[in-house]
Motif scaffolding. Structure first.
Motif, PDB file in Angstrom:
ATOM      1  N   ARG A 150    -118.949  73.328  40.027  1.00 25.51           N
ATOM      2  CA  ARG A 150    -118.612  74.547  40.753  1.00 25.51           C
ATOM      3  C   ARG A 150    -117.130  74.877  40.658  1.00 25.51           C
ATOM      4  O   ARG A 150    -116.737  76.040  40.752  1.00 25.51           O
ATOM      5  CB  ARG A 150    -119.079  74.423  42.201  1.00 25.51           C
ATOM      6  N   LEU A 151    -116.297  73.876  40.471  1.00 26.44           N
ATOM      7  CA  LEU A 151    -114.875  74.153  40.236  1.00 26.44           C
ATOM      8  C   LEU A 151    -114.688  74.912  38.927  1.00 26.44           C
ATOM      9  O   LEU A 151    -113.808  75.766  38.806  1.00 26.44           O
ATOM     10  CB  LEU A 151    -114.081  72.850  40.211  1.00 26.44           C
ATOM     11  N   PHE A 152    -115.523  74.608  37.937  1.00 29.18           N
ATOM     12  CA  PHE A 152    -115.448  75.327  36.664  1.00 29.18           C
ATOM     13  C   PHE A 152    -115.830  76.797  36.856  1.00 29.18           C
ATOM     14  O   PHE A 152    -115.243  77.691  36.237  1.00 29.18           O
ATOM     15  CB  PHE A 152    -116.363  74.669  35.638  1.00 29.18           C
ATOM     16  N   THR A 153    -116.809  77.054  37.735  1.00 26.28           N
ATOM     17  CA  THR A 153    -117.167  78.434  38.054  1.00 26.28           C
ATOM     18  C   THR A 153    -115.984  79.157  38.665  1.00 26.28           C
ATOM     19  O   THR A 153    -115.698  80.320  38.338  1.00 26.28           O
ATOM     20  CB  THR A 153    -118.353  78.457  39.044  1.00 26.28           C
ATOM     21  N   TRP A 154    -115.285  78.499  39.571  1.00 25.74           N
ATOM     22  CA  TRP A 154    -114.110  79.082  40.227  1.00 25.74           C
ATOM     23  C   TRP A 154    -113.014  79.402  39.205  1.00 25.74           C
ATOM     24  O   TRP A 154    -112.440  80.490  39.219  1.00 25.74           O
ATOM     25  CB  TRP A 154    -113.600  78.098  41.287  1.00 25.74           C
TER      26      TRP A 154
END
Length: 388
Positions: A150-154
């Motif tokens: 989810r950090l990659f999505t951010w």
């Protein structure tokens, strides 16, 4: 410099997602292969980043200097907007729900565990969609980096938002306006989407990159525009109705001399030929970007040209029966700003700043010639895409 690095990041992750699809289809999606591919990509990117490092630092210093010299009110605004953009880090503490549990977080786990891309029982309805986000999630999960998903999505959403600021700068929006652009993008809804690892944020960022390069000039820019357009359509097939008309408007504007009623017939023909050539280049590179997606649909579904919800003979519009009405069309901006999410897949509201600043557009300095205004044609193409 920032625009080039953001372009490289978004283009690289789009192409890498396509590569992951082919690797997973072949059944080679093991942690060892993932590490090797990521290492090669990392080493290949170092010379590119180093080449832009000094001008990047200089540009960052200029941004910081402008903010220091600005009024304290705008310092507060910039701080609050920066705080919102950093809100995506809260995704590590958020629970998953909806489509995240149903597909785009469950499929990567299966791919990471089985080392291959295959159909999940009862989920074939999702497979005509591109897997731009899911394949990156699978790669990170295969390395045991579940929190990084989810950090990659951010980071992807942040890259798209910053590139939108660069697009604003290109068409004449000042530094304060760029801060406001960033604030309009990172609403509480956007932060909520990040916490869910929403794959729509990949298509958003790739779509912004498409527009950024569509308004530039040159053959390289056309190729980049085509690649980004293809990757955007993979990530969100429904953008077919919104992205392509906007691109066509921008390309016609790039060859606007052919619309001059005073131009000679030969000049008009030359302009039309140049437009056709530009559209061919964009279309060619768009198809190049689509090829892995078509292969995936052909292997898994037996139909490379499968569309969204192809198992529904009446189409996905059936699911939206009763949601839309003339009242919604007439009050669209108000509904998506202050509505209560009762419309299909609304999932949140847009920034109220859009409505607040819209009437102020009449106070913008009038361009010397309307047809030469990049801001006007970009706004027109975006408005038509939204209406469609």
């Amino acid at each position: 410099p920032w625009a080039m690095l953001l372009t490289a990041f978004l283009l690289g992750q789009g192409i890498l997602a396509n590569l992951w699809v082919l690797v997973a289809l072949a059944g080679w999606f093991s942690p060892a292969v993932v590490v090797i591919v990521m290492a090669v990509c990392f080493l290949a990117g170092i010379p590119f980043v180093l080449g832009y490092l000094r001008p990047l630092l200089r540009q960052t210093e200029n941004i910081a200097r402008d903010l220091i010299l600005d009024s304290w009110e705008w310092k507060i605004v910039a701080f609050l907007i920066g705080y919102l953009t950093l809100g995506g880090i809260t995704c590590l503490g958020a629970g998953l729900q909806g489509d995240a549990v149903n597909f785009y977080m469950s499929l990567p786990k299966v791919i990471a565990a089985s080392h291959r891309l295959s159909l999940l029982p009862g989920k074939s309805i999702y497979y005509p969609l591109g897997l731009q986000g899911e394949m990156h999630y699978a790669a990170l999960m295969s390395l045991g980096l579940a929190d990084a998903v989810r950090l990659f999505t951010w980071i992807t959403a942040l890259a798209g938002a910053l590139l939108l600021c660069a697009l604003g700068s290109h068409v004449g929006v000042g530094r304060r306006g760029q801060w406001l652009i960033l604030g309009m993008v990172f609403t509480s809804t956007a932060v909520l989407w990040v916490t869910q690892g929403k794959t729509d944020l990949f298509s958003m960022s790739l779509g912004i990159a498409t527009y950024y390069w569509a308004i530039q000039k040159g053959k390289l820019q056309l190729r980049l525009c085509g690649l980004f357009a293809g990757l955007t359509l993979i990530a969100k097939t429904s953008y077919l109705l919104t992205l392509l008309p906007g691109l066509l408007i921008l390309e016609i504007w790039q060859h606007r001399n052919m619309l001059d009623i005073k131009a000679s017939r030969s000049a008009i023909m030359m302009g039309m030929q140049a437009l056709a050539k530009s559209l061919f280049i964009i279309g060619f590179w768009m198809i190049i970007a689509l090829i892995p997606h078509l292969i995936k649909n052909g292997v898994l579904l037996g139909n490379p040209l499968s569309f969204i919800y192809n198992s529904n003979p009446k189409g996905w519009h059936v699911e939206m029966t009763g949601y839309y009405s003339p009242r919604l069309y007439l009050t669209y901006l108000v509904e998506v700003t202050f509505g209560d999410y009762r419309y299909y897949d609304q999932l949140g509201n847009i920034s109220p700043w859009v409505l607040a600043f819209l009437p102020l557009t009449v106070l913008l300095p009038r361009p010397k010639t309307w047809h030469e205004s990049q801001l006007l044609v970009l706004t027109l193409s975006a408005a038509i895409g939204t209406l469609l």
